[in-house]
Motif scaffolding. Structure first.
Motif, short mmCIF file in Angstrom:
data_model
loop_
_atom_site.label_atom_id
_atom_site.label_comp_id
_atom_site.label_asym_id
_atom_site.label_seq_id
_atom_site.Cartn_x
_atom_site.Cartn_y
_atom_site.Cartn_z
N ASN A 210 0.71 -1.22 -0.16
CA ASN A 210 -0.09 0.03 0.15
C ASN A 210 0.85 1.22 0.02
O ASN A 210 0.35 2.34 -0.39
N ARG A 211 2.10 1.25 0.48
CA ARG A 211 2.86 2.49 0.81
C ARG A 211 4.27 2.54 -0.08
O ARG A 211 4.57 3.49 -0.76
N ILE A 212 4.78 1.37 -0.44
CA ILE A 212 5.83 1.45 -1.34
C ILE A 212 5.74 1.06 -2.71
O ILE A 212 6.00 1.68 -3.59
N ARG A 213 5.00 0.05 -2.84
CA ARG A 213 4.72 -0.51 -4.33
C ARG A 213 4.23 0.18 -5.16
O ARG A 213 4.58 0.57 -6.60
N PRO A 214 3.19 1.37 -4.95
CA PRO A 214 2.58 2.20 -6.03
C PRO A 214 3.69 3.17 -6.68
O PRO A 214 3.43 3.46 -7.70
N TYR A 215 4.71 3.56 -5.57
CA TYR A 215 5.61 4.63 -6.30
C TYR A 215 6.83 3.74 -7.26
O TYR A 215 7.18 4.60 -7.93
N LEU A 216 6.76 2.46 -7.21
CA LEU A 216 7.76 1.85 -8.02
C LEU A 216 7.20 1.38 -9.56
O LEU A 216 7.97 1.15 -10.38
N ALA A 217 5.98 1.73 -9.60
CA ALA A 217 5.04 1.42 -10.76
C ALA A 217 5.68 2.28 -11.97
O ALA A 217 6.20 3.50 -11.78
N GLY A 218 5.51 1.49 -13.09
CA GLY A 218 6.18 2.29 -14.49
C GLY A 218 4.86 2.76 -14.94
O GLY A 218 3.78 3.14 -14.36
N SER A 219 5.06 3.22 -16.42
CA SER A 219 3.68 3.37 -17.02
C SER A 219 3.24 2.59 -18.29
O SER A 219 2.35 3.05 -19.19
N LYS A 220 3.80 1.60 -18.21
CA LYS A 220 3.62 0.62 -19.22
C LYS A 220 2.21 -0.38 -18.98
O LYS A 220 2.35 -0.89 -17.73
N ASN A 221 1.26 -0.59 -19.72
CA ASN A 221 0.20 -1.49 -19.16
C ASN A 221 -0.43 -1.08 -18.00
O ASN A 221 -0.90 -1.64 -17.03
N MET A 222 -0.49 0.22 -17.74
CA MET A 222 -1.00 1.07 -16.55
C MET A 222 -2.33 1.76 -16.99
O MET A 222 -2.55 2.86 -16.07
N ALA A 223 -3.15 1.41 -17.97
CA ALA A 223 -4.36 1.92 -18.15
C ALA A 223 -5.44 2.12 -17.09
O ALA A 223 -5.99 3.02 -16.64
N GLU A 224 -5.46 0.74 -16.34
CA GLU A 224 -6.43 0.65 -15.11
C GLU A 224 -5.85 1.51 -14.26
O GLU A 224 -6.65 1.78 -13.23
N ALA A 225 -4.67 1.83 -13.96
CA ALA A 225 -4.11 2.42 -12.80
C ALA A 225 -4.00 3.91 -12.99
O ALA A 225 -3.63 4.86 -12.33
N GLY A 226 -4.50 4.63 -14.36
CA GLY A 226 -4.84 5.83 -14.69
C GLY A 226 -4.02 6.38 -15.76
O GLY A 226 -3.70 7.70 -16.07
N LEU A 227 -3.15 5.60 -16.38
CA LEU A 227 -2.09 5.98 -17.46
C LEU A 227 -2.48 5.17 -18.69
O LEU A 227 -1.53 4.18 -19.13
N PRO A 228 -3.39 5.56 -19.45
CA PRO A 228 -3.78 4.80 -20.64
C PRO A 228 -2.65 4.79 -21.80
O PRO A 228 -2.30 3.98 -22.62
N ASP A 229 -2.13 6.21 -21.80
CA ASP A 229 -1.02 6.26 -22.86
C ASP A 229 0.38 6.33 -22.21
O ASP A 229 1.24 6.68 -23.17
N ASN A 378 -3.86 4.40 -7.92
CA ASN A 378 -2.62 3.94 -8.20
C ASN A 378 -2.64 2.22 -8.32
O ASN A 378 -3.56 1.74 -8.08
N LEU A 379 -1.48 1.76 -8.07
CA LEU A 379 -1.13 0.00 -8.50
C LEU A 379 -2.04 -0.45 -7.30
O LEU A 379 -2.36 -1.69 -7.47
N ALA A 380 -1.96 0.20 -6.08
CA ALA A 380 -2.43 -0.53 -4.85
C ALA A 380 -4.06 -0.49 -5.04
O ALA A 380 -4.46 -1.53 -4.26
N SER A 381 -4.70 0.53 -5.38
CA SER A 381 -6.19 0.64 -5.48
C SER A 381 -6.93 0.42 -6.70
O SER A 381 -8.10 0.22 -6.78
N THR A 382 -5.98 -0.17 -7.56
CA THR A 382 -6.56 -0.46 -9.01
C THR A 382 -7.20 -1.76 -8.82
O THR A 382 -6.58 -2.80 -8.13
N ARG A 383 -8.48 -2.02 -9.35
CA ARG A 383 -9.15 -3.36 -9.56
C ARG A 383 -8.93 -3.86 -10.94
O ARG A 383 -9.88 -3.14 -11.78
N PRO A 384 -8.29 -4.66 -11.16
CA PRO A 384 -8.10 -5.03 -12.68
C PRO A 384 -9.52 -5.47 -13.18
O PRO A 384 -10.24 -6.32 -12.63
#
Length: 641
Positions: A210-229, A378-384
């Motif tokens: 919940n605190r560390i992993r979200p900041y390590l996420a990149g921008s590829k395949n992250m549409a569900e996390a809010g970065l479609p492009d 972010n990556l922690a709150s996203t529900r795929p």
């Protein structure tokens, strides 16, 4: 003509420390010109908590990279800028896709110099952040998360010259030397697996997810996390979108080196193995694609070229396959595969505990009925949308990728029994069938948690608990029953009854041992039977951390030949041991006292029929019990170390 075996010096790689930098990373850029960059990096936690990171970066001037002199300064600039980048992207209620020129321009220049993509890679977060100077959260959990990987890199470093020696020996047909090298390689891999398991000591799964992993996420395949492009890198002239995977262990040059020298081939996730083809040494293997191959583009240029060179000369697998009658050689090779596969098994179990189980809790919290206020995206709150594809920070479907990589590790095994143990080969005649290591026969992964065994199924995204917990009371009952059965059997002469009694009594011993087990999560000890928890004495925590930092300083001092740093590390390590011991003894004494007080208080409350008071004393007793046993367990471990 065969290509020459690589020389580590040609690629700036240490024969002792492998891919770690040859000099201690800078803790700050020396030129005052870059003070504003360093000010953001050193105050990252406060800026994130106050939600001021973006406005602070937006007010920055665009600084030139022309004042960066040494390679160490370029690497430090990369660490500062990518930490700032990820904080900027993920440090708000929603991710920010546009990266302003004052961050984009210097970042692209630094990445171009280092031959790295403009994202936080494994090299930036781990290799060039050696002493965990920079973190997003300022937590021990995050520092420990990075330090474990640094320790693995350090421990694995000597395998590079070792296996290059094995390649040279194989060219000369020297089976004895190759066998010797493989023996040492297997031992190193075993050590690395043990280091990986130390992650549980000081990195809490909830904090990580919940605190560390979200900041390590990149921008590829992250549409569900809010970065479609992906991210829009705005250089002030021609802004361009880019999609990059975040930091991933697949970007570790060391792990990929293991695969290459042992001849382990990886395919795109979901692709089945093809008919084996014999590759001749000196001829590069047929191109293989997939996530692992792609991750090489996230490595520093010299490391990437080194792996390409090793791939062109790797010959160990072919050498062993041609000498199947050499049992010592084959066993040594299969042992390496076994240790590497076991390490990947441990990684899958860790991912299950740190991500799969935690993601279930996160999904439950995102249900409308349970949502009291909107959570950051972010990556922690996203529900795929596709529940089968919970993604890692690198953007890949997590468990399918890891399980396939694990299974592929066993495919080159030589011996029939090893092939069965390491993969899915048919059971040879005369051998018993085995399930996969660390995994049920139906493919479910089991993780031992505070309340027993939890089965994680990434296909259904479900977590179930096995009803197999034992209690102290049941162990005593079974022990008494077993003794009675044995006594009756002795009197009547019934051997069957005696055997049943012995079996029941043996079972009671196991149950009694289980009832005395405690589980450790960070600085909290828990009793799986009662659910009671006890916070460690602060001296134990600070002492343990001082030992970690002290050992790191000692290693770094030896590493760079700095006697002052080494001596500081020795002193801090010793002080940490003393502080931890005092904390353990204090917890032990308080635990014993609380157990006695709770027991007596509970008896008194029961006599007068005060159920509420009785429950209060029971809690004191249970907490004292778990505090005592946690301290005893730690003391036993230290005593046996």
């Amino acid at each position: 003509m065969l290509a020459p075996v690589p020389d580590l010096a040609d690629y700036g790689i240490s024969p002792d420390h492998g891919f770690l930098p040859s000099e201690l990373p800078l803790t700050a850029l020396p030129d005052p010109y870059y003070t504003r960059w360093e000010a953001i990096a050193s105050n990252l936690q406060g800026l994130l908590l106050s939600k001021r990171i973006r406005e602070t970066v937006d007010r920055l001037p665009t600084l030139s990279t022309s004042y960066l002199q040494s390679e160490g300064e370029w690497r430090r600039a990369y660490v500062v800028l990518v930490f700032t980048l990820h904080a900027y992207v993920w440090g708000g209620h929603r991710p920010e896709e546009r990266i302003p020129p004052q961050l984009t321009i210097p970042l692209l220049e630094v990445c171009d110099h280092l031959e790295l993509p403009p994202v936080a890679t494994y090299a930036g977060v781990y290799l060039n952040n050696l002493t965990s100077v920079n973190t997003f959260t300022g937590s021990l959990d995050e520092q420990w998360f990075y330090l474990v990987s640094v320790a693995i890199e350090s421990r694995g470093g000597p395998t590079l010259p070792l296996m290059l020696r094995a390649i040279s020996a194989a060219r000369k047909g020297q089976s004895g030397i190759v066998t010797e090298c493989l023996h040492e390689m297997a031992e190193r891999l075993d050590d690395i697996g043990a280091l990986l398991e130390r992650m549980y000591e000081n990195c809490d799964p909830y904090v990580f997810y919940n605190r560390i992993r979200p900041y390590l996420a990149g921008s590829k395949n992250m549409a569900e996390a809010g970065l479609p492009d992906g991210l829009l890198y705005d250089d002030g002239k021609a802004p361009k979108y880019g999609q990059y995977g975040g930091g991933s262990n697949a970007q570790s040059s060391l792990i990929q080196f293991f695969d290459i020298v042992l001849g382990v081939e990886h395919r795109p996730t979901g692709e089945k193995p093809q008919t084996p083809e014999t590759n001749k040494e000196g001829v590069a293997g047929r191109p293989r694609h997939g996530f692992i191959q792609e991750m090489r583009s996230y490595m520093p240029g010299p490391h990437r070229r080194f792996l390409e060179h090793v791939n062109a000369v790797a010959n160990i697998r072919e050498f062993v396959e041609a000498r199947r009658s050499d049992k010592a050689l084959c066993i040594a090779y299969d042992a390496c595969l076994y240790m590497l596969r076991t390490m990947r098994d441990k990684h899958i179990q860790m991912v299950s505990r740190y991500i799969i189980i935690q993601s279930k809790g996160a999904r439950e919290q995102t249900q409308p009925a349970a949502r009291s206020s909107a959570k950051p995206q972010n990556l922690a709150s996203t529900r795929p949308v596709d529940k089968k594809k919970l993604r890692g920070t690198g953007g890949t479907a997590l468990i399918p990728f890891l399980k396939q990589a694990r299974d592929e590790t066993g495919e080159p095994a030589i011996d029939a029994w090893a092939r069965r143990l390491l993969g899915d080969a048919p059971v040879p005649s005369g051998f018993a069938a085995l399930s996969k290591i660390g995994e049920n026969s139906d493919g479910h992964i089991e993780v031992v948690g505070l309340s027993g065994t939890w089965a994680a199924d990434e296909k259904k995204n479900t977590i179930t608990m096995a009803d197999n917990n034992s209690s102290t009371l049941k162990s005593y009952v079974d022990s008494a029953t077993g003794l009675a059965q044995r006594a009756v059997g002795t009197v009547t002469g019934s051997s069957t009854t005696q055997v049943e009694g012995q079996t029941t009594q043996d079972q009671s011993k196991s149950e009694h041992a289980a009832s005395h087990d405690t589980a450790k999560l960070g600085h909290v000890t828990a009793d799986p039977q009662t659910g009671a928890t006890a916070q460690d004495n602060p001296s134990r925590n600070t002492g343990s951390w001082d030992q970690t930092v002290g050992s790191a300083k000692e290693s770094v001092g030896n590493f760079i030949g700095n006697e002052n740093i080494r001596r500081q590390g020795v002193e801090q390590n010793a002080a940490g041991k003393e502080a931890e011991a005092k904390g353990q003894l204090k917890d032990l004494g308080e635990g014993v006292g609380d157990r006695a007080q709770g027991k007596l208080g509970g008896i008194g409350a029961a006599v007068v029929g005060d159920r509420e008071e009785e429950e209060k004393w029971r809690q004191i007793h249970d907490e004292g019990k778990v505090r005592q046993r946690g301290a005893e367990e730690d003391i036993d471990k230290k005593g046996g170390a």
